[in-house]
Motif scaffolding. Sequence first.
Motif, PDB file in Angstrom:
ATOM      1  N   GLU A 210       0.829   4.038  -2.973  1.00 14.77           N
ATOM      2  CA  GLU A 210       0.461   5.422  -2.706  1.00 14.77           C
ATOM      3  C   GLU A 210       1.590   6.369  -3.101  1.00 14.77           C
ATOM      4  O   GLU A 210       1.343   7.456  -3.614  1.00 14.77           O
ATOM      5  CB  GLU A 210       0.104   5.611  -1.236  1.00 14.77           C
ATOM      6  CG  GLU A 210      -0.404   6.994  -0.929  1.00 14.77           C
ATOM      7  CD  GLU A 210      -0.865   7.151   0.506  1.00 14.77           C
ATOM      8  OE1 GLU A 210      -1.122   8.295   0.898  1.00 14.77           O
ATOM      9  OE2 GLU A 210      -0.964   6.146   1.229  1.00 14.77           O
TER      10      GLU A 210
ATOM     11  N   TRP B 139      -8.147  -0.609  -4.154  1.00 16.52           N
ATOM     12  CA  TRP B 139      -8.081   0.817  -4.441  1.00 16.52           C
ATOM     13  C   TRP B 139      -8.455   1.021  -5.894  1.00 16.52           C
ATOM     14  O   TRP B 139      -8.046   0.256  -6.774  1.00 16.52           O
ATOM     15  CB  TRP B 139      -6.688   1.369  -4.188  1.00 16.52           C
ATOM     16  CG  TRP B 139      -6.353   1.560  -2.741  1.00 16.52           C
ATOM     17  CD1 TRP B 139      -7.132   1.290  -1.667  1.00 16.52           C
ATOM     18  CD2 TRP B 139      -5.130   2.072  -2.225  1.00 16.52           C
ATOM     19  NE1 TRP B 139      -6.477   1.606  -0.508  1.00 16.52           N
ATOM     20  CE2 TRP B 139      -5.240   2.087  -0.823  1.00 16.52           C
ATOM     21  CE3 TRP B 139      -3.956   2.516  -2.800  1.00 16.52           C
ATOM     22  CZ2 TRP B 139      -4.210   2.538   0.003  1.00 16.52           C
ATOM     23  CZ3 TRP B 139      -2.940   2.965  -1.979  1.00 16.52           C
ATOM     24  CH2 TRP B 139      -3.067   2.981  -0.588  1.00 16.52           C
TER      25      TRP B 139
ATOM     26  N   ARG C 224       0.821  -1.221   0.000  1.00 11.26           N
ATOM     27  CA  ARG C 224       0.000   0.000   0.000  1.00 11.26           C
ATOM     28  C   ARG C 224       0.851   1.266   0.000  1.00 11.26           C
ATOM     29  O   ARG C 224       0.555   2.224  -0.700  1.00 11.26           O
ATOM     30  CB  ARG C 224      -0.930   0.014   1.216  1.00 11.26           C
ATOM     31  CG  ARG C 224      -2.108  -0.878   1.080  1.00 11.26           C
ATOM     32  CD  ARG C 224      -3.109  -0.615   2.211  1.00 11.26           C
ATOM     33  NE  ARG C 224      -4.134  -1.628   2.192  1.00 11.26           N
ATOM     34  CZ  ARG C 224      -4.190  -2.647   3.039  1.00 11.26           C
ATOM     35  NH1 ARG C 224      -3.306  -2.773   3.989  1.00 11.26           N
ATOM     36  NH2 ARG C 224      -5.158  -3.536   2.935  1.00 11.26           N
TER      37      ARG C 224
ATOM     38  N   ALA D 157     -11.596   3.858  -2.200  1.00  9.52           N
ATOM     39  CA  ALA D 157     -11.163   2.542  -1.740  1.00  9.52           C
ATOM     40  C   ALA D 157     -12.388   1.724  -1.371  1.00  9.52           C
ATOM     41  O   ALA D 157     -13.418   2.276  -0.974  1.00  9.52           O
ATOM     42  CB  ALA D 157     -10.234   2.675  -0.538  1.00  9.52           C
TER      43      ALA D 157
ATOM     44  N   PRO E  74      -5.849   6.975  -3.861  1.00 10.07           N
ATOM     45  CA  PRO E  74      -6.827   6.488  -4.837  1.00 10.07           C
ATOM     46  C   PRO E  74      -8.052   7.403  -4.923  1.00 10.07           C
ATOM     47  O   PRO E  74      -8.320   8.182  -4.005  1.00 10.07           O
ATOM     48  CB  PRO E  74      -7.218   5.116  -4.283  1.00 10.07           C
ATOM     49  CG  PRO E  74      -6.976   5.215  -2.826  1.00 10.07           C
ATOM     50  CD  PRO E  74      -5.794   6.137  -2.668  1.00 10.07           C
TER      51      PRO E  74
END
Length: 170
Positions: free
Chosen positions: A59, A76, A55, A68, A65
């Motif tokens: 990111e 996402w 994650r 989610a 995103p």
Amino acid sequence: MRPSFNRPSARRIVLSLAIVSMGLALPGCTRIRTHQGYLVDKLLVDSIQPGIDNRTSVEGTLGRPTFASQFGEQQWYYVSRDTKQLAFSNPKASDQTIIRVRFDPAGNVVGVDRAGMEKIANISPEGDKTPTLGRKRSFFEDVFGNIGAVGAGGAGGGGGNPDNTGPNGS
């Protein structure tokens, strides 16, 4: 004797006004193009690798995103849409990209999926009424239909047991 002025003829004035008004009206007929959502960079999306990224790295690469998932497995979504619109008409989608990044419970990337225009649902209502299920009642039946029903036996309220005895008849 009067001095002679070069007065434009009425035909020239009308033609000039027509050209000016068309020049002002034409920008209202131009096609409006807009972009909404995520700006897709194909190279960055292709750099996300299942089993390697998590994650935090997603990111850092793609940014936050668009939304989610709230339930089930963690996903996402990055949504991008281009639309075209002519003057006052409704906008039409010309391109759409949905990128779904799926994670396992530990937060590692399991897969990256892409979808496009095939995910757009075209909903066209029929007429000026929405079809509904259930009874078909008129306006007056809706307004006055419950008159006399309040307190009727078995209809709730307080009128179910006229002799006020307990549940066993005592």
